[in-house]
Design a protein around this motif. Structure first.
Motif, PDB file in Angstrom:
ATOM      1  N   UNK A  17      26.498 -76.376   1.400  1.00  0.00           N
ATOM      2  CA  UNK A  17      27.306 -75.225   1.850  1.00  0.00           C
ATOM      3  C   UNK A  17      28.341 -74.852   0.795  1.00  0.00           C
ATOM      4  N   UNK A  18      28.971 -75.858   0.196  1.00  0.00           N
ATOM      5  CA  UNK A  18      29.926 -75.583  -0.874  1.00  0.00           C
ATOM      6  C   UNK A  18      29.239 -74.926  -2.069  1.00  0.00           C
ATOM      7  N   UNK A  19      28.038 -75.359  -2.395  1.00  0.00           N
ATOM      8  CA  UNK A  19      27.296 -74.772  -3.512  1.00  0.00           C
ATOM      9  C   UNK A  19      26.976 -73.305  -3.213  1.00  0.00           C
ATOM     10  N   UNK A  20      26.610 -73.028  -1.964  1.00  0.00           N
ATOM     11  CA  UNK A  20      26.324 -71.651  -1.560  1.00  0.00           C
ATOM     12  C   UNK A  20      27.563 -70.778  -1.732  1.00  0.00           C
ATOM     13  N   UNK A  21      28.694 -71.258  -1.227  1.00  0.00           N
ATOM     14  CA  UNK A  21      29.943 -70.509  -1.360  1.00  0.00           C
ATOM     15  C   UNK A  21      30.271 -70.278  -2.836  1.00  0.00           C
ATOM     16  N   UNK A  22      30.083 -71.303  -3.647  1.00  0.00           N
ATOM     17  CA  UNK A  22      30.381 -71.192  -5.076  1.00  0.00           C
ATOM     18  C   UNK A  22      29.499 -70.124  -5.747  1.00  0.00           C
ATOM     19  N   UNK A  23      28.206 -70.078  -5.380  1.00  0.00           N
ATOM     20  CA  UNK A  23      27.284 -69.093  -5.960  1.00  0.00           C
ATOM     21  C   UNK A  23      27.672 -67.664  -5.594  1.00  0.00           C
ATOM     22  N   UNK A  26      32.100 -64.639  -6.310  1.00  0.00           N
ATOM     23  CA  UNK A  26      32.500 -63.341  -6.883  1.00  0.00           C
ATOM     24  C   UNK A  26      32.275 -62.204  -5.884  1.00  0.00           C
ATOM     25  N   UNK A  27      31.137 -62.228  -5.216  1.00  0.00           N
ATOM     26  CA  UNK A  27      30.861 -61.198  -4.214  1.00  0.00           C
ATOM     27  C   UNK A  27      31.833 -61.265  -3.055  1.00  0.00           C
ATOM     28  N   UNK A  28      32.185 -62.455  -2.625  1.00  0.00           N
ATOM     29  CA  UNK A  28      33.154 -62.625  -1.541  1.00  0.00           C
ATOM     30  C   UNK A  28      34.513 -62.071  -1.956  1.00  0.00           C
ATOM     31  N   UNK A  29      34.911 -62.335  -3.185  1.00  0.00           N
ATOM     32  CA  UNK A  29      36.195 -61.820  -3.675  1.00  0.00           C
ATOM     33  C   UNK A  29      36.182 -60.300  -3.727  1.00  0.00           C
ATOM     34  N   UNK A  30      35.069 -59.728  -4.137  1.00  0.00           N
ATOM     35  CA  UNK A  30      34.947 -58.270  -4.165  1.00  0.00           C
ATOM     36  C   UNK A  30      35.063 -57.712  -2.757  1.00  0.00           C
ATOM     37  N   UNK A  31      34.386 -58.347  -1.799  1.00  0.00           N
ATOM     38  CA  UNK A  31      34.447 -57.910  -0.396  1.00  0.00           C
ATOM     39  C   UNK A  31      35.882 -57.963   0.126  1.00  0.00           C
ATOM     40  N   UNK A  33      38.681 -57.870  -1.610  1.00  0.00           N
ATOM     41  CA  UNK A  33      39.604 -57.012  -2.359  1.00  0.00           C
ATOM     42  C   UNK A  33      39.370 -55.523  -2.121  1.00  0.00           C
ATOM     43  N   UNK A  34      38.163 -55.133  -1.742  1.00  0.00           N
ATOM     44  CA  UNK A  34      37.820 -53.718  -1.612  1.00  0.00           C
ATOM     45  C   UNK A  34      37.265 -53.453  -0.218  1.00  0.00           C
ATOM     46  N   UNK A  35      38.011 -52.769   0.597  1.00  0.00           N
ATOM     47  CA  UNK A  35      37.623 -52.521   1.986  1.00  0.00           C
ATOM     48  C   UNK A  35      36.379 -51.659   2.140  1.00  0.00           C
ATOM     49  N   UNK A  36      35.927 -51.020   1.068  1.00  0.00           N
ATOM     50  CA  UNK A  36      34.718 -50.193   1.149  1.00  0.00           C
ATOM     51  C   UNK A  36      33.443 -51.018   1.060  1.00  0.00           C
ATOM     52  N   UNK A  37      33.559 -52.255   0.595  1.00  0.00           N
ATOM     53  CA  UNK A  37      32.384 -53.101   0.369  1.00  0.00           C
ATOM     54  C   UNK A  37      31.977 -53.761   1.685  1.00  0.00           C
ATOM     55  N   UNK A  38      30.695 -53.642   2.007  1.00  0.00           N
ATOM     56  CA  UNK A  38      30.159 -54.265   3.218  1.00  0.00           C
ATOM     57  C   UNK A  38      29.959 -55.763   2.986  1.00  0.00           C
ATOM     58  N   UNK A  39      30.074 -56.565   4.039  1.00  0.00           N
ATOM     59  CA  UNK A  39      29.878 -58.010   3.920  1.00  0.00           C
ATOM     60  C   UNK A  39      28.416 -58.355   3.682  1.00  0.00           C
ATOM     61  N   UNK A  40      27.502 -57.481   4.122  1.00  0.00           N
ATOM     62  CA  UNK A  40      26.082 -57.732   3.895  1.00  0.00           C
ATOM     63  C   UNK A  40      25.385 -56.421   3.536  1.00  0.00           C
ATOM     64  N   UNK A  41      24.115 -56.507   3.236  1.00  0.00           N
ATOM     65  CA  UNK A  41      23.359 -55.326   2.826  1.00  0.00           C
ATOM     66  C   UNK A  41      22.438 -54.827   3.938  1.00  0.00           C
ATOM     67  N   UNK A  42      22.700 -55.208   5.184  1.00  0.00           N
ATOM     68  CA  UNK A  42      21.818 -54.821   6.289  1.00  0.00           C
ATOM     69  C   UNK A  42      21.670 -53.310   6.422  1.00  0.00           C
TER      70      UNK A  42
END
Length: 120
Positions: A17-23, A26-31, A33-42
């Motif tokens: 789970x930690x490895x997944x979070x680490x991978x 960057x995307x989590x930080x973008x999400x 920091x920017x309210x326009x970014x969706x948490x997923x691509x559904x």
């Protein structure tokens, strides 16, 4: 998190789970920091699913070139739908423009996102 990760076995469930979070850090930080970014691509995946399904169905057209043609037409139709363009009106106007000699070097003008219906 990095400190805890260094003390946990990478092969353990928690380590995975930690490895997944680490991978995906960057995307989590973008999400965050920017309210326009969706948490997923559904949302995007749901929009393009009909295009992919129609292309996949074209595999069963009975002939290679028929399948490719079906895939192209299906992609145009689904792209028109996504853009709020009525597919029949779009295809009719596009085929009429081609039959009237629309120049090959301006084919991009005939793509669904450039379509302007005569009544609009």
């Amino acid at each position: 998190m990095a400190e805890v990760r260094s003390r946990v076995s990478a092969k353990s469930r928690l380590g995975e789970k930690f490895a997944y979070i680490h991978r995906h850090w960057d995307g989590l930080q973008t999400f965050l920091a920017d309210g326009r970014v969706e948490i997923d691509s559904n949302g995007v995946e749901n929009l393009i699913r009909p295009i992919a399904l129609n292309r996949k169905n074209a595999l069963f057209a009975g002939h290679d070139e028929g399948g490719r043609a079906w895939g192209r037409i299906a992609s145009l139709i689904e792209t028109a739908k996504i853009g709020g363009v009525e597919p029949f009106a779009y295809l009719k106007a596009t085929l009429e423009a081609i039959s009237r000699g629309h120049p090959n070097e301006r084919l991009d003008d005939l793509l669904p996102w450039n379509f302007k219906h005569a009544s609009s």
